[in-house]
Design a protein around this motif. Structure first.
Motif, PDB file in Angstrom:
ATOM      1  N   GLY A 110       0.808  -1.221   0.000  1.00 46.14           N
ATOM      2  CA  GLY A 110       0.000   0.000   0.000  1.00 46.14           C
ATOM      3  C   GLY A 110       0.838   1.266   0.000  1.00 46.14           C
ATOM      4  N   LEU A 111       2.149   1.124  -0.044  1.00 47.25           N
ATOM      5  CA  LEU A 111       3.033   2.293  -0.053  1.00 47.25           C
ATOM      6  C   LEU A 111       2.796   3.175  -1.270  1.00 47.25           C
ATOM      7  N   SER A 112       2.570   2.564  -2.424  1.00 49.96           N
ATOM      8  CA  SER A 112       2.436   3.346  -3.664  1.00 49.96           C
ATOM      9  C   SER A 112       1.328   4.384  -3.556  1.00 49.96           C
ATOM     10  N   GLU A 113       0.217   4.037  -2.883  1.00 46.38           N
ATOM     11  CA  GLU A 113      -0.882   4.992  -2.732  1.00 46.38           C
ATOM     12  C   GLU A 113      -0.478   6.184  -1.855  1.00 46.38           C
ATOM     13  N   LYS A 114       0.434   5.949  -0.917  1.00 48.88           N
ATOM     14  CA  LYS A 114       0.860   7.009   0.006  1.00 48.88           C
ATOM     15  C   LYS A 114       1.828   7.993  -0.674  1.00 48.88           C
ATOM     16  N   LEU A 115       2.359   7.625  -1.833  1.00 47.63           N
ATOM     17  CA  LEU A 115       3.337   8.464  -2.521  1.00 47.63           C
ATOM     18  C   LEU A 115       2.711   9.301  -3.630  1.00 47.63           C
ATOM     19  N   ILE A 116       1.399   9.280  -3.716  1.00 52.71           N
ATOM     20  CA  ILE A 116       0.692  10.051  -4.749  1.00 52.71           C
ATOM     21  C   ILE A 116       0.595  11.518  -4.322  1.00 52.71           C
ATOM     22  N   GLY A 117       0.800  12.400  -5.276  1.00 50.24           N
ATOM     23  CA  GLY A 117       0.592  13.826  -5.031  1.00 50.24           C
ATOM     24  C   GLY A 117       1.841  14.610  -4.671  1.00 50.24           C
ATOM     25  N   TYR A 118       3.007  13.960  -4.714  1.00 50.33           N
ATOM     26  CA  TYR A 118       4.261  14.643  -4.386  1.00 50.33           C
ATOM     27  C   TYR A 118       5.051  14.946  -5.654  1.00 50.33           C
ATOM     28  N   ASP A 119       5.837  15.993  -5.606  1.00 52.33           N
ATOM     29  CA  ASP A 119       6.730  16.315  -6.723  1.00 52.33           C
ATOM     30  C   ASP A 119       7.991  15.472  -6.672  1.00 52.33           C
ATOM     31  N   VAL A 120       8.502  15.241  -5.471  1.00 52.42           N
ATOM     32  CA  VAL A 120       9.725  14.455  -5.281  1.00 52.42           C
ATOM     33  C   VAL A 120       9.543  13.520  -4.097  1.00 52.42           C
ATOM     34  N   VAL A 121       9.944  12.281  -4.273  1.00 57.71           N
ATOM     35  CA  VAL A 121       9.996  11.318  -3.164  1.00 57.71           C
ATOM     36  C   VAL A 121      11.459  10.956  -2.957  1.00 57.71           C
ATOM     37  N   LYS A 136      18.512  20.733  -1.507  1.00 60.38           N
ATOM     38  CA  LYS A 136      18.915  21.356  -2.774  1.00 60.38           C
ATOM     39  C   LYS A 136      18.776  20.378  -3.935  1.00 60.38           C
ATOM     40  N   ILE A 137      19.139  19.129  -3.695  1.00 58.79           N
ATOM     41  CA  ILE A 137      19.020  18.108  -4.743  1.00 58.79           C
ATOM     42  C   ILE A 137      17.553  17.874  -5.086  1.00 58.79           C
ATOM     43  N   MET A 138      16.697  17.809  -4.075  1.00 55.21           N
ATOM     44  CA  MET A 138      15.262  17.626  -4.322  1.00 55.21           C
ATOM     45  C   MET A 138      14.685  18.827  -5.073  1.00 55.21           C
ATOM     46  N   GLN A 139      15.075  20.020  -4.665  1.00 50.97           N
ATOM     47  CA  GLN A 139      14.586  21.229  -5.307  1.00 50.97           C
ATOM     48  C   GLN A 139      15.020  21.272  -6.775  1.00 50.97           C
ATOM     49  N   SER A 140      16.279  20.979  -7.032  1.00 53.76           N
ATOM     50  CA  SER A 140      16.801  20.984  -8.389  1.00 53.76           C
ATOM     51  C   SER A 140      16.089  19.958  -9.261  1.00 53.76           C
ATOM     52  N   ALA A 141      15.855  18.761  -8.691  1.00 53.00           N
ATOM     53  CA  ALA A 141      15.171  17.710  -9.448  1.00 53.00           C
ATOM     54  C   ALA A 141      13.736  18.102  -9.768  1.00 53.00           C
ATOM     55  N   ALA A 142      13.060  18.754  -8.826  1.00 48.94           N
ATOM     56  CA  ALA A 142      11.678  19.194  -9.054  1.00 48.94           C
ATOM     57  C   ALA A 142      11.624  20.256 -10.143  1.00 48.94           C
ATOM     58  N   ILE A 143      12.558  21.187 -10.119  1.00 49.75           N
ATOM     59  CA  ILE A 143      12.594  22.252 -11.130  1.00 49.75           C
ATOM     60  C   ILE A 143      12.887  21.683 -12.496  1.00 49.75           C
ATOM     61  N   LEU A 147       8.976  -0.232  -5.955  1.00 54.29           N
ATOM     62  CA  LEU A 147       7.723   0.160  -6.612  1.00 54.29           C
ATOM     63  C   LEU A 147       7.878  -0.056  -8.110  1.00 54.29           C
ATOM     64  N   TRP A 148       6.760  -0.399  -8.762  1.00 53.59           N
ATOM     65  CA  TRP A 148       6.805  -0.565 -10.211  1.00 53.59           C
ATOM     66  C   TRP A 148       6.761   0.774 -10.921  1.00 53.59           C
ATOM     67  N   SER A 149       6.015   1.722 -10.360  1.00 55.81           N
ATOM     68  CA  SER A 149       5.915   3.028 -11.021  1.00 55.81           C
ATOM     69  C   SER A 149       5.690   4.110  -9.973  1.00 55.81           C
ATOM     70  N   LEU A 150       6.111   5.327 -10.332  1.00 52.88           N
ATOM     71  CA  LEU A 150       5.967   6.471  -9.448  1.00 52.88           C
ATOM     72  C   LEU A 150       5.913   7.726 -10.301  1.00 52.88           C
ATOM     73  N   LYS A 151       4.847   8.520 -10.130  1.00 57.50           N
ATOM     74  CA  LYS A 151       4.714   9.737 -10.930  1.00 57.50           C
ATOM     75  C   LYS A 151       5.669  10.831 -10.466  1.00 57.50           C
ATOM     76  N   ALA A 152       6.033  10.825  -9.213  1.00 55.98           N
ATOM     77  CA  ALA A 152       6.971  11.819  -8.694  1.00 55.98           C
ATOM     78  C   ALA A 152       8.397  11.500  -9.134  1.00 55.98           C
ATOM     79  N   VAL A 153       9.274  12.474  -9.021  1.00 53.94           N
ATOM     80  CA  VAL A 153      10.700  12.221  -9.202  1.00 53.94           C
ATOM     81  C   VAL A 153      11.168  11.357  -8.034  1.00 53.94           C
ATOM     82  N   SER A 154      11.858  10.274  -8.345  1.00 56.10           N
ATOM     83  CA  SER A 154      12.326   9.352  -7.315  1.00 56.10           C
ATOM     84  C   SER A 154      13.823   9.529  -7.098  1.00 56.10           C
ATOM     85  N   ILE A 155      14.172   9.983  -5.901  1.00 56.29           N
ATOM     86  CA  ILE A 155      15.571  10.106  -5.499  1.00 56.29           C
ATOM     87  C   ILE A 155      15.817   9.076  -4.401  1.00 56.29           C
TER      88      ILE A 155
END
Length: 379
Positions: free
Chosen positions: A78-89, A367-374, A98-106
């Motif tokens: 059920g982790l995948s549902e908890k990661l919905i709606g974020y720009d960066v995880v 900073k790494i998360m911010q850069s990846a989101a941008i 996880l098989w898929s993730l819409k957010a940037v995965s670091i």
């Protein structure tokens, strides 16, 4: 500027150094002001308990949830549902199963078996166990490759990932590990739940009983010290109950186990010891040498680059494949009238404090998360 939504995922960290790093990071984030993003946290039960022990204010986060994942079972947890709606995880240490993730995965990488596949531990294993272990790390490698970016702690780890074609160099960032600020805040230290009855020269090992930690050398060293040098020392370890039960009778009759330590108990353990031993064959990075030096304790350590890069001349080195070499080193130290070289231990502590900056580490992660989101939104 858009305020992004970041998630720090520590749901998969239950033992060892990974818990310590996550606690230090989340604690530092909780004490920051003027955040550039809304930060949420998912913490394992163990990370949560240790955050409470250091008085971290987790109400500062946009959301904070205790949730546990364990290895591949994360795929259906059920982790995948908890990661919905974020720009960066940001998964503090992976892999993220996880098989898929819409957010940037670091994902933080700290798996030396993947970057050092030809090591002496593999060579000592039976064919079946070696095959099983290789399959395990092939699966881990597959999921590490699914990340958008990896964060490692030292140059040799990045070089290993690139040379073994695990990850592209331009998608790997280096953020040095460091001493937790807990070690500089004695008011947060807590007594050991299991007290230590100390009657002899005592040497401590802090860590889990992974094969590469090389703990089986400890009772061998003890017997050589007694039989060859007439020196009787006590070795103390911090194994979980299941790890302890799995050790041989020879190990359990010669070594003392105080049990798994909470983060805030670690300084108290070091205080009780006369010295610390770190016999590891293989690491990406370990905080144990830093912690030993910060507590001004003599450190007997593997003569390997991953230790020398951190400790320089402040550790006493032995061949981790040779228990007699380790015993000779310890005997020489115990018999040396100048063993309590206060100036050297103080210098080692100063090296660690200069080397370490938990706040800067947290800022670098942000900073790494911010850069990846941008970068993601600008594509």
């Amino acid at each position: 500027m858009k305020k992004y939504k970041f998630l720090v995922n520590a749901s998969n960290l239950h033992v060892g150094g990974g818990v310590q790093v996550a606690v230090s990071l989340i604690d530092e984030l909780s004490r920051m002001t003027n955040m550039v993003a809304d930060i949420s946290v998912i913490a394992s039960t163990e990370v949560d308990a240790n955050l409470k022990s250091v008085n971290a204010d987790c109400l500062k986060f946009a959301s904070y949830e205790v949730f546990n994942t364990y290895g591949l079972s994360a795929l259906w947890s059920g982790l995948s549902e908890k990661l919905i709606g974020y720009d960066v995880v940001f998964t503090v240490f992976g892999p993220l199963y996880l098989w898929s993730l819409k957010a940037v995965s670091i994902v933080g990488f700290a798996q030396p078996w993947i970057i050092y596949p030809d090591n002496e531990i593999y060579r000592s294993m039976s064919f079946y166990r070696r095959l099983k272990t290789r399959i395990k790390f092939l699966i881990q490698s597959f999921f590490f490759r699914r990340a958008d970016k990896l964060i490692v702690e030292l140059d040799h780890v990045k070089n290993g990932l690139v040379s073994h074609n695990v990850f592209a160099s331009d998608k790997i960032d280096i953020v040095s590990n460091c001493l937790s600020s807990l070690f500089l805040r004695p008011q947060l230290w807590t007594p050991l739940i299991n007290g230590i009855e100390k009657t002899k020269f005592s040497i401590g090992f802090v860590g889990r009983d992974y094969p590469h930690k090389n703990t089986n050398i400890l009772p061998e060293i003890k017997l050589i010290l007694i039989n060859r040098y007439g020196i009787d020392v006590d070795f103390f370890v911090t194994l979980t109950s299941s790890e302890w039960d799995a050790k041989s009778y020879f190990f359990r009759t010669n070594i003392i186990n105080v049990g798994e330590l909470g983060v805030s108990e670690c300084p108290g353990f070091y205080q009780k010891m006369d010295a610390v031993i770190f016999p590891s064959f293989l690491e990406c990075f370990s905080a144990t040498p830093l912690e030993a030096m910060a507590m001004e304790k003599p450190l007997f350590a593997s003569d390997r680059g991953f230790v020398r890069d951190v400790c320089g001349d402040f550790a006493l080195y032995f061949d981790p494949t040779d228990s007699a070499d380790a015993a000779n080193l310890i005997a020489s130290f115990v018999n040396n009238k100048n063993q309590k070289n206060i100036d050297k231990f103080a210098a080692a502590r100063n090296r660690v404090i200069k080397f370490s900056n938990p706040r800067k580490r947290a800022e670098d992660y942000l900073k790494i998360m911010q850069s990846a989101a941008i970068d993601c939104t600008s594509v």
